[in-house]
Design an enzyme around this catalytic site. Structure first.
Site: not given
Ligand code: NAD
Ligand code: DAU
Length: 356
Positions: A202, A43, A163, A218, A227, A138-140, A167
């Site tokens: 992130k 999207k 979130y 922060p 994590r 996700t593991d969340e 999921k």
């Molecule tokens: P991201 O936010 O970087 O990317 C998400 C993508 O999905 C973007 O390109 C966005 O434009 C697209 N999107 C959002 N809404 C949409 C819609 N309605 N239709 C079509 N496209 C859409 O996310 P990411 O970090 O790459 O995560 C990808 C997947 O992996 C997710 O399902 C997330 O839950 C899962 N995941 C992420 C992590 C992590 O640490 N980032 C860990 C475990 C699982």
């Molecule tokens: O565990 C898998 C998940 O990891 C994925 O499913 C999610 O899509 C991905 O966003 C990620 O989630 P988290 O919440 O763990 O990731 P984030 O990078 O937002 O935060 C990582 C940790 O750091 C969390 O304990 C919150 C903390 N944090 C995050 C931010 C952005 C901070 O302390 N300060 C910050 O500014």
């Protein structure tokens, strides 16, 4: 090994312009044993950046196609399914940021639940030619751990944020479509990814860019939340291994075996940056660390038991956290154009020119 390789020729990848989807498409086209076509449906929300794939789009014009579409739009999805005779799906598209889900959960319900439901319905309609629907999760979904133990595939779901609840709902739908309709599905539940192309909201890219700009770093609460970190390329190899060899209906936990406290991660980022880009004022970037109000409902600890994928599918992560973090920081230093365009939103102008 559990199963022979699956014949997938026309693969729909959703969310391919996001962080993990981009890395996955690059991996499939450049390095994996896949010679079919990829149709990337995205999207292009704030998190989607098609510039991530400009070079591979030019390099593989026959094998890579981009279609801007919302997975909540069933008609658009149907047109794409028909046009490209899709035979398999790898579903990454999601709203992915926990903090955003706390402030504005609506889009999470729409995309993560309704969008997944739409894809499943379409997969069901095209059941006769569907080889596989892989759902990336996700593991969340498992909630929060105490000081000991790790999530296994049998751990009960106990999501704590909008979130993770969205999921979890999508995981249940995918599993139900296998049980009820016999849809060939696989699922993966993965820990925190990091690496190239991650949007700087992130933890790791945010800290890298703030530190370079001499801005506060922060850290939520006491910084002791844990994590498990996985280099994104290792996640891509795991997803592809599951898609090829995973058992239909099965879930696989994917992890890095790298449990870290947030404060330690941030300190490591500071130390690597101080080494690679010595601060002009001579002061360690650790001095920028600022403890701020905690995230509501902040999960304390995640840890992943990935015995199943290791033993059944012979997968394990290759990157250590120390080496992966250094690679990641080096990438952000080398790709300042990407950082500047993402931070300034300039790629949005490019999208308008290309696709509207
Ligand atoms: P991201 O936010 O970087 O990317 C998400 C993508 O999905 C973007 O390109 C966005 O434009 C697209 N999107 C959002 N809404 C949409 C819609 N309605 N239709 C079509 N496209 C859409 O996310 P990411 O970090 O790459 O995560 C990808 C997947 O992996 C997710 O399902 C997330 O839950 C899962 N995941 C992420 C992590 C992590 O640490 N980032 C860990 C475990 C699982
Ligand atoms: O565990 C898998 C998940 O990891 C994925 O499913 C999610 O899509 C991905 O966003 C990620 O989630 P988290 O919440 O763990 O990731 P984030 O990078 O937002 O935060 C990582 C940790 O750091 C969390 O304990 C919150 C903390 N944090 C995050 C931010 C952005 C901070 O302390 N300060 C910050 O500014």
């Amino acid at each position: 090994m559990e199963k022979a390789l699956r014949p997938m020729h026309r693969l729909l990848v959703t969310g391919g312009c996001g962080f993990i989807g981009t890395n996955f498409i690059r991996y499939l086209l450049q390095d994996a044993d896949f010679d079919g076509q990829i149709v990337n449906v995205d999207k292009l929300t704030y998190a989607g950046n098609p510039e991530n794939l400009t070079d591979v789009a030019a390099q593989y014009p026959q094998r890579y196609v981009f279609e801007q579409a919302d997975i909540c739009d069933s008609e658009a999805l149907k047109r794409i399914f028909d046009r490209y005779s899709i035979d398999s799906i790898c579903h990454f598209a999601a709203e992915s940021h926990v903090d955003r889900s706390i402030v504005a959960p609506d889009a999470f319900i729409q995309t993560n639940i309704v969008g997944t439901f739409n894809l499943l319905e379409l997969a069901r309609a095209y059941r006769t030619r569907l080889v596989l629907f892989h759902h990336v999760s996700t593991d969340e979904v498992f909630g929060s751990l105490g000081d000991h133990g790790a999530f296994s595939e049998d751990t009960a779901y106990r999501p704590n944020s909008p979130y993770s609840a969205s999921k979890a709902a999508s995981d249940h739908l995918v599993r139900a479509y296998h049980k009820t309709y016999g849809l060939p599905v696989t699922l993966s539940n993965c820990s925190n990814n990091y690496g190239p192309y991650q949007f700087p909201e992130k933890l790791i890219p945010l800290m890298v860019l703030n530190a370079l700009a001499d801005q506060p770093l922060p850290v939520y609460g006491d910084g002791q939340n844990v994590r498990d970190w996985l280099y994104v390329r290792d996640h891509c190899t795991a997803v592809w291994r599951i898609m090829q060899r995973g058992r239909a209906g099965q879930t696989y936990n994917v992890g890095g075996g790298s449990e870290m406290r947030n404060i330690t991660v941030v300190e490591m980022v500071c130390d690597i940056l101080d080494e690679l880009v010595p601060p002009q004022n001579g002061r360690s970037r650790r001095e920028l660390i600022t403890f701020v109000t905690d995230r509501p409902g902040h999960d304390r600890r995640y840890a992943i038991d990935f015995t199943r994928i290791r033993e059944k599918l012979n997968w394990q992560p290759e990157e250590s956290f120390a080496s992966g973090l250094r690679k990641t920081i080096t990438w952000y230093l080398d790709q300042r154009w990407w950082v500047e365009r993402v931070k300034s939103g300039q790629y949005r102008e490019w999208i308008k020119q290309q696709y509207h």
